[in-house]
Write a protein that holds these residues in place. Structure first.
Motif, PDB file in Angstrom:
ATOM      1  N   LEU A 291       0.834  -1.203   0.000  1.00 10.78           N
ATOM      2  CA  LEU A 291       0.000   0.000   0.000  1.00 10.78           C
ATOM      3  C   LEU A 291       0.867   1.251   0.000  1.00 10.78           C
ATOM      4  O   LEU A 291       0.601   2.217  -0.727  1.00 10.78           O
ATOM      5  CB  LEU A 291      -0.927  -0.012   1.216  1.00 10.78           C
ATOM      6  CG  LEU A 291      -1.817   1.212   1.440  1.00 10.78           C
ATOM      7  CD1 LEU A 291      -2.735   1.455   0.255  1.00 10.78           C
ATOM      8  CD2 LEU A 291      -2.636   1.051   2.730  1.00 10.78           C
ATOM      9  N   ALA A 292       1.924   1.240   0.807  1.00 10.24           N
ATOM     10  CA  ALA A 292       2.846   2.377   0.853  1.00 10.24           C
ATOM     11  C   ALA A 292       3.521   2.584  -0.499  1.00 10.24           C
ATOM     12  O   ALA A 292       3.726   3.728  -0.937  1.00 10.24           O
ATOM     13  CB  ALA A 292       3.893   2.159   1.943  1.00 10.24           C
ATOM     14  N   LEU A 293       3.860   1.477  -1.176  1.00 11.70           N
ATOM     15  CA  LEU A 293       4.485   1.571  -2.501  1.00 11.70           C
ATOM     16  C   LEU A 293       3.528   2.204  -3.508  1.00 11.70           C
ATOM     17  O   LEU A 293       3.919   3.090  -4.290  1.00 11.70           O
ATOM     18  CB  LEU A 293       4.900   0.173  -2.954  1.00 11.70           C
ATOM     19  CG  LEU A 293       5.574   0.061  -4.319  1.00 11.70           C
ATOM     20  CD1 LEU A 293       6.883   0.839  -4.340  1.00 11.70           C
ATOM     21  CD2 LEU A 293       5.817  -1.417  -4.661  1.00 11.70           C
ATOM     22  N   SER A 294       2.274   1.778  -3.479  1.00 10.25           N
ATOM     23  CA  SER A 294       1.274   2.379  -4.373  1.00 10.25           C
ATOM     24  C   SER A 294       1.092   3.856  -4.081  1.00 10.25           C
ATOM     25  O   SER A 294       0.963   4.682  -4.998  1.00 10.25           O
ATOM     26  CB  SER A 294      -0.065   1.644  -4.231  1.00 10.25           C
ATOM     27  OG  SER A 294       0.025   0.322  -4.698  1.00 10.25           O
ATOM     28  N   LEU A 295       1.082   4.205  -2.800  1.00  9.83           N
ATOM     29  CA  LEU A 295       0.959   5.616  -2.427  1.00  9.83           C
ATOM     30  C   LEU A 295       2.132   6.435  -2.945  1.00  9.83           C
ATOM     31  O   LEU A 295       1.963   7.563  -3.430  1.00  9.83           O
ATOM     32  CB  LEU A 295       0.878   5.750  -0.910  1.00  9.83           C
ATOM     33  CG  LEU A 295      -0.500   5.790  -0.264  1.00  9.83           C
ATOM     34  CD1 LEU A 295      -0.367   5.788   1.249  1.00  9.83           C
ATOM     35  CD2 LEU A 295      -1.287   7.018  -0.726  1.00  9.83           C
ATOM     36  N   ALA A 296       3.341   5.873  -2.829  1.00 10.75           N
ATOM     37  CA  ALA A 296       4.531   6.592  -3.285  1.00 10.75           C
ATOM     38  C   ALA A 296       4.477   6.828  -4.789  1.00 10.75           C
ATOM     39  O   ALA A 296       4.814   7.920  -5.276  1.00 10.75           O
ATOM     40  CB  ALA A 296       5.791   5.805  -2.913  1.00 10.75           C
ATOM     41  N   LEU A 297       4.042   5.818  -5.546  1.00  8.73           N
ATOM     42  CA  LEU A 297       3.923   5.994  -6.993  1.00  8.73           C
ATOM     43  C   LEU A 297       2.798   6.968  -7.325  1.00  8.73           C
ATOM     44  O   LEU A 297       2.929   7.807  -8.218  1.00  8.73           O
ATOM     45  CB  LEU A 297       3.679   4.645  -7.665  1.00  8.73           C
ATOM     46  CG  LEU A 297       3.499   4.696  -9.184  1.00  8.73           C
ATOM     47  CD1 LEU A 297       4.701   5.352  -9.869  1.00  8.73           C
ATOM     48  CD2 LEU A 297       3.261   3.294  -9.743  1.00  8.73           C
ATOM     49  N   ASN A 298       1.703   6.875  -6.584  1.00 11.16           N
ATOM     50  CA  ASN A 298       0.596   7.786  -6.838  1.00 11.16           C
ATOM     51  C   ASN A 298       0.993   9.241  -6.574  1.00 11.16           C
ATOM     52  O   ASN A 298       0.562  10.159  -7.284  1.00 11.16           O
ATOM     53  CB  ASN A 298      -0.600   7.409  -5.961  1.00 11.16           C
ATOM     54  CG  ASN A 298      -1.916   7.619  -6.671  1.00 11.16           C
ATOM     55  OD1 ASN A 298      -2.128   7.091  -7.754  1.00 11.16           O
ATOM     56  ND2 ASN A 298      -2.822   8.368  -6.072  1.00 11.16           N
ATOM     57  N   ARG A 299       1.821   9.453  -5.567  1.00 12.38           N
ATOM     58  CA  ARG A 299       2.283  10.814  -5.291  1.00 12.38           C
ATOM     59  C   ARG A 299       3.151  11.332  -6.424  1.00 12.38           C
ATOM     60  O   ARG A 299       3.096  12.524  -6.770  1.00 12.38           O
ATOM     61  CB  ARG A 299       3.045  10.857  -3.966  1.00 12.38           C
ATOM     62  CG  ARG A 299       3.427  12.277  -3.548  1.00 12.38           C
ATOM     63  CD  ARG A 299       3.947  12.348  -2.138  1.00 12.38           C
ATOM     64  NE  ARG A 299       5.144  11.539  -1.933  1.00 12.38           N
ATOM     65  CZ  ARG A 299       5.834  11.511  -0.799  1.00 12.38           C
ATOM     66  NH1 ARG A 299       5.430  12.211   0.237  1.00 12.38           N
ATOM     67  NH2 ARG A 299       6.903  10.758  -0.688  1.00 12.38           N
ATOM     68  N   GLU A 300       3.963  10.432  -7.020  1.00 11.72           N
ATOM     69  CA  GLU A 300       4.757  10.831  -8.184  1.00 11.72           C
ATOM     70  C   GLU A 300       3.850  11.266  -9.328  1.00 11.72           C
ATOM     71  O   GLU A 300       4.099  12.282  -9.985  1.00 11.72           O
ATOM     72  CB  GLU A 300       5.651   9.673  -8.646  1.00 11.72           C
ATOM     73  CG  GLU A 300       6.761   9.293  -7.685  1.00 11.72           C
ATOM     74  CD  GLU A 300       7.914  10.284  -7.688  1.00 11.72           C
ATOM     75  OE1 GLU A 300       7.957  11.148  -8.584  1.00 11.72           O
ATOM     76  OE2 GLU A 300       8.767  10.202  -6.784  1.00 11.72           O
ATOM     77  N   LEU A 301       2.787  10.494  -9.565  1.00 11.20           N
ATOM     78  CA  LEU A 301       1.848  10.850 -10.624  1.00 11.20           C
ATOM     79  C   LEU A 301       1.157  12.173 -10.328  1.00 11.20           C
ATOM     80  O   LEU A 301       1.066  13.054 -11.188  1.00 11.20           O
ATOM     81  CB  LEU A 301       0.798   9.744 -10.773  1.00 11.20           C
ATOM     82  CG  LEU A 301       1.236   8.440 -11.427  1.00 11.20           C
ATOM     83  CD1 LEU A 301       0.224   7.329 -11.151  1.00 11.20           C
ATOM     84  CD2 LEU A 301       1.429   8.623 -12.923  1.00 11.20           C
ATOM     85  N   CYS A 302       0.681  12.316  -9.094  1.00  7.88           N
ATOM     86  CA  CYS A 302      -0.083  13.512  -8.730  1.00  7.88           C
ATOM     87  C   CYS A 302       0.789  14.746  -8.583  1.00  7.88           C
ATOM     88  O   CYS A 302       0.265  15.870  -8.549  1.00  7.88           O
ATOM     89  CB  CYS A 302      -0.876  13.254  -7.451  1.00  7.88           C
ATOM     90  SG  CYS A 302      -2.226  12.089  -7.654  1.00  7.88           S
ATOM     91  N   SER A 303       2.107  14.558  -8.482  1.00  7.44           N
ATOM     92  CA  SER A 303       2.984  15.730  -8.444  1.00  7.44           C
ATOM     93  C   SER A 303       2.972  16.450  -9.784  1.00  7.44           C
ATOM     94  O   SER A 303       3.240  17.654  -9.850  1.00  7.44           O
ATOM     95  CB  SER A 303       4.410  15.311  -8.074  1.00  7.44           C
ATOM     96  OG  SER A 303       4.984  14.499  -9.089  1.00  7.44           O
ATOM     97  N   MET A 304       2.644  15.739 -10.857  1.00  5.67           N
ATOM     98  CA  MET A 304       2.440  16.395 -12.159  1.00  5.67           C
ATOM     99  C   MET A 304       1.109  17.117 -12.168  1.00  5.67           C
ATOM    100  O   MET A 304       0.993  18.224 -12.675  1.00  5.67           O
ATOM    101  CB  MET A 304       2.503  15.364 -13.284  1.00  5.67           C
ATOM    102  CG  MET A 304       3.905  14.900 -13.631  1.00  5.67           C
ATOM    103  SD  MET A 304       3.940  13.745 -15.020  1.00  5.67           S
ATOM    104  CE  MET A 304       3.670  12.200 -14.146  1.00  5.67           C
ATOM    105  N   SER A 305       0.090  16.469 -11.605  1.00  5.68           N
ATOM    106  CA  SER A 305      -1.229  17.071 -11.438  1.00  5.68           C
ATOM    107  C   SER A 305      -2.106  16.120 -10.645  1.00  5.68           C
ATOM    108  O   SER A 305      -2.158  14.926 -10.957  1.00  5.68           O
ATOM    109  CB  SER A 305      -1.893  17.355 -12.784  1.00  5.68           C
ATOM    110  OG  SER A 305      -3.257  17.710 -12.594  1.00  5.68           O
TER     111      SER A 305
END
Length: 359
Positions: A291-305
């Motif tokens: 779950l933490a790994l998915s969150l970390a990747l999701n934050r990378e995506l959302c840092s673009m928008s």
């Protein structure tokens, strides 16, 4: 992006065009581009429809179709001037033909049950488990294995999941959502993701075997076995991605097309799905780490928008998240997004994955 024509069709079309030209010319009606015909260079073939009676009457910006998977040397050309991500206007056709259903195009926003303090991302709890998680703590404790030569594995439990061939307002009710051919499948989107990652210095193993034919029953077990076989003797796997295409249908029959504009072109929104195994019944003992790994990747995506990716969906399903690797499950768009929209999103996903796993 994907333009096809048959030789017979080309011959017929050529004959018709020549006949029209001859009639117009002899009638003195053929005018230059400064006259009646005007400038046709802004017409985008992506606005053609594959469904009966469909048309594109939306006030969308006329932008050229950018080929993502056409073998161009620089697949990042679409991002040459940066990344501008904006919402689409919610749109549904006023009426649909018999035998068809409407497509609701919108930029989806889903409420977060456990938001991160930075406001970029968070978790939507679909597990019905009653568990409480702290996304900020998960991100702080997350230890992503970064490498100067990372290896990412891409596979598709449901290889046959497909996308629309071109922009359309309707779908045929009887269609299953399976790809009509490989080039319109989620595996083809995986090809774009793999190529993009390799261009960013990431080693990629892309498994394109079919696991859902002739039946999807047992497909997760078959795909898990294939991943484990492919990784025999492979050390330091940075990330394993089970890449899917989603489906979302409303009660009234409309199918939802989650979409954003990226530099004026449509792209499919991305969803990451994680397991919740608080009671140990799923066999995903390290579910919080995943779950933490998915969150970390999701934050990378959302840092673009924050518009690009929905919150991580936490569900009471194991999928293949029990595998002994750092693994995630991702969905790019739904069955009514076009293949071009999904491939453009694959480039953005590649950028985020590379940032997550590369030193």
């Amino acid at each position: 992006m994907h333009f096809r024509k048959s030789e017979a069709g080309t011959a017929v079309l050529t004959g018709v065009l020549l006949l029209i030209f001859a009639v117009l010319f002899t009638s003195g009606l053929f005018l230059s581009s400064a006259g009646v015909i005007g400038d046709v260079s802004s017409f985008s073939s992506a606005h053609a429809s594959s469904s009966p009676g469909a048309s594109s009457s939306r006030g969308d910006p006329d932008v050229p179709s950018s080929s993502v998977s056409s073998g161009e040397p620089d697949i990042w050309e679409v991002f040459a001037d940066g990344t501008d991500i904006r919402p689409v206007d919610t749109y549904r056709p006023a009426s649909v033909p018999a035998g068809c259903g409407g497509i609701l195009e919108e930029t989806r926003e889903v409420s977060m049950d456990f938001p991160c303090s930075d406001g970029l991302t968070g978790i939507t709890d679909k597990s019905l488990s009653g568990v409480t998680v702290d996304p900020d703590a998960l991100l702080r404790d997350n230890h992503v294995e970064k490498s100067s030569a990372p290896t990412v594995v891409i596979y598709h439990t449901h290889t046959g999941e497909g996308y629309e061939e071109r922009l359309t307002e309707y779908y045929s009710v009887g269609e299953s959502g399976d790809a009509k051919s490989y080039e319109y499948s989620v595996a083809a989107v995986g090809d774009v993701l793999a190529e993009a990652l390799e261009s960013l210095g990431v080693n990629v193993i892309h498994i394109t075997d079919s696991f859902d034919y002739p039946s999807r029953s047992g497909s997760f077990k078959r795909s898990a076995a294939a991943v484990e076989k492919a990784l025999e003797g492979v050390d330091n796997v940075s990330l394993v991605i089970d890449l899917h295409r989603g489906t979302l249908q409303q009660t009234g029959g409309d199918r939802v097309k989650p979409t954003v504009y990226v530099n004026g072109q449509r792209a499919a929104q991305i969803s990451l799905i994680a397991a919740c195994d608080a009671d140990g019944s799923l066999g995903v003992s390290d579910w919080e780490e995943k779950l933490a790994l998915s969150l970390a990747l999701n934050r990378e995506l959302c840092s673009m928008s924050p518009l690009l990716a929905l919150p991580v969906s936490m569900e009471s399903q194991a999928y293949n998240l029990h595998l002994p690797y750092p693994c995630i499950m991702a969905e790019i768009g739904t069955d009514v997004n076009t293949i071009e929209e999904a491939e453009l999103s694959a480039l953005l996903l590649a950028r985020s994955v590379a940032s997550l796993v590369s030193e």
